[in-house]
Scaffold this motif. Structure first.
Motif, PDB file in Angstrom:
ATOM      1  N   ASP A  72      15.861   5.606   3.469  1.00  0.00           N
ATOM      2  CA  ASP A  72      16.024   4.581   4.499  1.00  0.00           C
ATOM      3  C   ASP A  72      14.696   3.948   4.842  1.00  0.00           C
ATOM      4  N   MET A  73      13.730   4.811   5.051  1.00  0.00           N
ATOM      5  CA  MET A  73      12.419   4.330   5.491  1.00  0.00           C
ATOM      6  C   MET A  73      11.749   3.514   4.398  1.00  0.00           C
ATOM      7  N   LEU A  74      12.077   3.918   3.147  1.00  0.00           N
ATOM      8  CA  LEU A  74      11.448   3.218   2.032  1.00  0.00           C
ATOM      9  C   LEU A  74      11.996   1.818   1.872  1.00  0.00           C
ATOM     10  N   SER A  75      13.205   1.660   2.311  1.00  0.00           N
ATOM     11  CA  SER A  75      13.843   0.377   2.064  1.00  0.00           C
ATOM     12  C   SER A  75      13.045  -0.743   2.719  1.00  0.00           C
ATOM     13  N   PRO A  76      12.752  -1.772   1.935  1.00  0.00           N
ATOM     14  CA  PRO A  76      11.912  -2.853   2.465  1.00  0.00           C
ATOM     15  C   PRO A  76      12.601  -3.666   3.567  1.00  0.00           C
ATOM     16  N   SER A  77      13.881  -3.344   3.792  1.00  0.00           N
ATOM     17  CA  SER A  77      14.618  -4.197   4.723  1.00  0.00           C
ATOM     18  C   SER A  77      14.392  -3.832   6.179  1.00  0.00           C
ATOM     19  N   ASN A  78      13.677  -2.757   6.453  1.00  0.00           N
ATOM     20  CA  ASN A  78      13.482  -2.395   7.855  1.00  0.00           C
ATOM     21  C   ASN A  78      12.048  -1.972   8.116  1.00  0.00           C
ATOM     22  N   ASN A  79      11.782  -1.776   9.388  1.00  0.00           N
ATOM     23  CA  ASN A  79      10.438  -1.408   9.817  1.00  0.00           C
ATOM     24  C   ASN A  79      10.397  -0.015  10.389  1.00  0.00           C
ATOM     25  N   ARG A  80      11.304   0.816   9.947  1.00  0.00           N
ATOM     26  CA  ARG A  80      11.433   2.144  10.564  1.00  0.00           C
ATOM     27  C   ARG A  80      10.112   2.905  10.544  1.00  0.00           C
ATOM     28  N   LEU A  81       9.423   2.797   9.437  1.00  0.00           N
ATOM     29  CA  LEU A  81       8.182   3.564   9.299  1.00  0.00           C
ATOM     30  C   LEU A  81       7.188   3.171  10.394  1.00  0.00           C
ATOM     31  N   LEU A 108       1.236  12.592   9.846  1.00  0.00           N
ATOM     32  CA  LEU A 108       0.419  11.575   9.204  1.00  0.00           C
ATOM     33  C   LEU A 108       0.511  11.674   7.691  1.00  0.00           C
ATOM     34  N   VAL A 109       0.454  12.908   7.209  1.00  0.00           N
ATOM     35  CA  VAL A 109       0.540  13.113   5.762  1.00  0.00           C
ATOM     36  C   VAL A 109       1.872  12.575   5.252  1.00  0.00           C
ATOM     37  N   VAL A 110       2.915  12.938   5.941  1.00  0.00           N
ATOM     38  CA  VAL A 110       4.252  12.522   5.505  1.00  0.00           C
ATOM     39  C   VAL A 110       4.405  11.012   5.550  1.00  0.00           C
ATOM     40  N   ALA A 111       3.906  10.449   6.632  1.00  0.00           N
ATOM     41  CA  ALA A 111       4.043   8.994   6.798  1.00  0.00           C
ATOM     42  C   ALA A 111       3.202   8.246   5.787  1.00  0.00           C
ATOM     43  N   THR A 112       2.023   8.755   5.508  1.00  0.00           N
ATOM     44  CA  THR A 112       1.149   8.074   4.549  1.00  0.00           C
ATOM     45  C   THR A 112       1.756   8.078   3.170  1.00  0.00           C
ATOM     46  N   ASP A 113       2.302   9.196   2.840  1.00  0.00           N
ATOM     47  CA  ASP A 113       2.973   9.326   1.556  1.00  0.00           C
ATOM     48  C   ASP A 113       4.032   8.251   1.389  1.00  0.00           C
ATOM     49  N   LEU A 114       4.810   8.113   2.435  1.00  0.00           N
ATOM     50  CA  LEU A 114       5.868   7.113   2.427  1.00  0.00           C
ATOM     51  C   LEU A 114       5.271   5.726   2.332  1.00  0.00           C
ATOM     52  N   GLY A 115       4.188   5.545   3.059  1.00  0.00           N
ATOM     53  CA  GLY A 115       3.535   4.242   3.050  1.00  0.00           C
ATOM     54  C   GLY A 115       3.052   3.902   1.659  1.00  0.00           C
ATOM     55  N   GLU A 117       4.279   4.894  -1.099  1.00  0.00           N
ATOM     56  CA  GLU A 117       5.386   4.553  -1.975  1.00  0.00           C
ATOM     57  C   GLU A 117       5.927   3.162  -1.667  1.00  0.00           C
ATOM     58  N   LYS A 118       5.964   2.844  -0.399  1.00  0.00           N
ATOM     59  CA  LYS A 118       6.413   1.497  -0.020  1.00  0.00           C
ATOM     60  C   LYS A 118       5.496   0.458  -0.621  1.00  0.00           C
ATOM     61  N   ALA A 119       4.205   0.771  -0.584  1.00  0.00           N
ATOM     62  CA  ALA A 119       3.239  -0.180  -1.124  1.00  0.00           C
ATOM     63  C   ALA A 119       3.448  -0.362  -2.616  1.00  0.00           C
ATOM     64  N   SER A 120       3.712   0.761  -3.294  1.00  0.00           N
ATOM     65  CA  SER A 120       3.880   0.651  -4.750  1.00  0.00           C
ATOM     66  C   SER A 120       5.110  -0.170  -5.082  1.00  0.00           C
ATOM     67  N   GLN A 121       6.093  -0.110  -4.187  1.00  0.00           N
ATOM     68  CA  GLN A 121       7.288  -0.919  -4.416  1.00  0.00           C
ATOM     69  C   GLN A 121       6.937  -2.395  -4.409  1.00  0.00           C
ATOM     70  N   LEU A 122       6.030  -2.749  -3.508  1.00  0.00           N
ATOM     71  CA  LEU A 122       5.667  -4.154  -3.402  1.00  0.00           C
ATOM     72  C   LEU A 122       5.036  -4.652  -4.681  1.00  0.00           C
ATOM     73  N   PHE A 123       4.244  -3.761  -5.283  1.00  0.00           N
ATOM     74  CA  PHE A 123       3.501  -4.221  -6.456  1.00  0.00           C
ATOM     75  C   PHE A 123       4.281  -4.061  -7.743  1.00  0.00           C
ATOM     76  N   ALA A 124       5.409  -3.382  -7.674  1.00  0.00           N
ATOM     77  CA  ALA A 124       6.167  -3.173  -8.907  1.00  0.00           C
ATOM     78  C   ALA A 124       6.694  -4.493  -9.415  1.00  0.00           C
ATOM     79  N   GLU A 125       6.567  -4.651 -10.701  1.00  0.00           N
ATOM     80  CA  GLU A 125       7.105  -5.878 -11.295  1.00  0.00           C
ATOM     81  C   GLU A 125       8.609  -5.820 -11.303  1.00  0.00           C
ATOM     82  N   GLY A 126       9.165  -6.950 -11.397  1.00  0.00           N
ATOM     83  CA  GLY A 126      10.605  -6.993 -11.603  1.00  0.00           C
ATOM     84  C   GLY A 126      11.364  -6.450 -10.408  1.00  0.00           C
TER      85      GLY A 126
END
Lengths: 348, 260
Positions: A72-81, A108-115, A117-126
């Protein structure tokens, strides 16, 4: 000192844990050094176990919510994080002791990890790949029967019912993606090893003529499977006739078994006689017993006695005879004539 | 490189035992093989080859890879050790010509072999109505997830997605029983998956990757194709995955290509 902490709180970026660590150090110092100093009410707040527990519990809730709702948190559609981080920020203002700060660091560790991954989603092609959507499509593929109306996706099991062969459908469709070697199995299977059926009957039939020579013959009934040939039955009847007539001639005198069955002129006839006589004994029509000299005798069973014989315990014995024994018996008993005449010489 | 090291450390301890037994076996040289062959009749060599073939076929039933050490100890044995390469060569030919199977070494370091199907798979669903194993469906879902997510996923992603499919590792499943065991033990032993500890995690967390068998046996291109159908999207839209699927799909050898 409180103000400093408060100041640090507002200024320092949340993204690195260093201030938290430093603050931990500060707190330890302050706790150690400030035993008696400082306003009394703040000191209480620092050590109020109820409040501390509350803060720790809120942190744990936050950590759990991040871990449980990761997708849920990873989903780019919300700002839960971001919301979680803001919540944590607020909590942090009340942190006083090492334990709470440690939880903060964990969050913090948990949230950063998620962050990350969210960031990598942004940069993923396609196109991004969304496991939740994948799951939804799969459920439809599997043939999920959805219930009517909007059931919330969160409710597992409440929204529809999967058919029995759901996973088989997936397996079937997936087959082509695998180059699996088909499993090797024997076509007809291995033979089923069973113990052979008991051969007792056949064996008994073969033993009927008898082999082992034994002089002592206890009065026992023989169990034998007889052939169902009419000839045999007739023969048996005939022999019974002989037995009865000899017995009637002289009921008191016992009939020696050997004298009865032996035919001094023919060994084979003797064997036949033994064979047929055994049926009489088996069927309870004749009985064998030992006389005073321990020699076997035979006598017909009275009409009324037949039933009684049946309920008695039956015993078996095996009779055998060899030509040598046969001759010896003829000599011993001085048998001149046969008591059972062969069928061809029978006169009615 | 670090990833591969992690593999050898965290894979079951039986692997180090494999190596110990295996070090006693040194691959004979070609001249040794020649000499060995001279001493044996062709019937004997054929017999031994047939035994090796049968051993493989029976072991393949459970899809557990065959270890060279086991093969040498249990089938080839002392008398034929020196012609081991020749036997393997003949066995491979038998698999190829008689069964349409390929004998592949999926682990060159520990010498482990599997059998895969040589024949090209049919497009879409197979016309043959053979019984399907639902576990393959489960495996397929997991492999797809890992592939689409770049080759490594934390275990929670797998568990959470499976939960959405009504498969909960904490509960007994009608079809799969102890799901956690099937996924983290059975599939791992079969080398379809790798279940690797992530260092510095507390409590310990694991991540999943494709196993050595999957690398050889499973077609990424076909998975992507299915994804496309499922999502009603053009597979090329997932450009990274598409690239990967079509670069490695041509090589059928087991390679130590890192996934990411």
């Amino acid at each position: 000192m409180d103000k400093r902490r408060g100041g640090n709180d507002d200024e320092s970026p949340r993204q690195n844990g260093a201030p938290a660590v430093r603050r931990k150090g500060d707190q330890q110092q302050s706790d150690g050094g400030d035993g008696g100093l400082g306003p009394a009410d703040l000191h209480d707040e620092d050590n109020d176990p109820g409040l501390r527990r509350e803060i720790r519990s809120k942190y744990r809730d936050l950590i759990n919510s991040v871990q449980q709702n990761r997708e849920d948190m990873l989903s780019p559609s919300n700002n839960r994080l971001t919301e979680v981080l803001e919540e944590a920020n607020k909590l942090f203002k009340d942190v006083r002791q090492a334990r709470e700060a440690a939880l903060d660091a964990q969050l913090l560790v948990v949230a950063t990890d998620l962050g990350k991954e969210k960031a990598s989603q942004l940069f993923a092609e396609g196109t991004a790949f969304d496991p939740s959507a994948f799951a939804e499509h799969l459920l439809s593929f599997m043939g999920l029967n959805r219930l009517e109306d909007g059931e919330d996706e969160q409710q597992n099991g409440a929204d529809g019912y999967l058919p029995q062969d759901a996973w088989h459908r997936v397996a079937r469709r997936a087959e082509c993606c695998f180059r699996t070697a088909p499993s090797f199995h024997y076509m007809m299977g291995s033979f089923h090893a069973e113990p052979p059926p008991p051969k007792q009957r056949i064996e008994r039939q073969r033993k009927a003529p008898g082999k082992e020579a034994k002089r002592i013959m206890p009065t026992q009934l023989k169990k034998m499977e007889g052939s169902h040939q009419e000839a045999t039955e007739k023969e048996v009847e005939r022999i019974l006739g002989y037995l009865k007539s000899y017995y009637q001639d002289d009921p008191t005198s016992p009939i020696s078994y050997y004298e009865f069955v032996i035919n001094p002129d023919s060994f084979s006839r003797t064997v036949e006689n033994i064979f047929h006589t055994s049926f009489l004994v088996r069927d309870g029509l004749a009985r064998m017993y030992l006389d005073d000299d321990k020699l076997p005798c035979i006598a017909p069973v009275e009409e009324g006695e037949v039933e009684a014989g049946g309920t008695q315990s039956r015993k078996q014995c095996i009779v055998s005879i060899s030509p040598k024994t046969w001759k010896e018996l003829i000599d011993a008993f001085d048998i001149r004539d046969t008591m059972i005449h062969p069928p061809s010489t029978q006169n009615e | 490189m670090a990833q591969r090291k992690r593999l050898s450390n965290t894979q079951s301890s039986s692997q180090s035992k494999e190596e110990d037994e295996d070090t006693t076996f040194t691959q004979p040289s070609t001249s040794q093989v020649q000499r060995g062959l001279e001493k044996l009749s062709s019937a004997q060599v054929d017999q031994k080859t047939a035994e090796v073939v049968q051993y493989f076929l029976v072991r393949d039933q459970k899809k557990i890879p065959v270890r060279r050490a086991d093969l040498v100890k249990q089938v080839v044995q002392k008398e034929y050790r020196n012609i081991y390469p020749e036997i393997m060569k003949r066995a491979a030919r038998t698999f190829d010509e008689v069964f349409g199977l390929k004998m592949v070494e999926i682990d060159a370091k520990n010498h482990m072999y599997i059998l895969i199907n040589k024949l090209e798979t049919v497009e879409g669903e197979s016309p043959i109505n053979s019984p399907t194993n639902p576990k393959m469906g489960l495996l397929f879902v997991i492999l797809s997830l890992i592939f689409m997510k770049g080759g490594t996923v934390r275990e929670n992603l797998i568990w959470n997605t499976l939960k959405k499919l009504r498969v909960d590792p904490g509960e007994k499943h009608d079809e799969f029983g102890d799901v956690k065991r099937v996924v983290t033990d059975e599939f791992v032993r079969q080398r379809y998956l790798e279940y690797v500890k992530i260092p510095h995690t507390e409590p310990v967390e694991y991540e999943f990757r494709w196993g050595q068998r999957a690398d050889v046996e499973v077609s990424k291109a076909k998975i992507l194709e299915f994804m496309g159908q499922l999502h009603d999207q053009d597979p090329q839209g997932w450009s990274q995955q598409y690239r990967e699927a079509h670069s490695t799909s041509n090589t059928s050898q087991a390679s130590t290509s890192s996934q990411r």
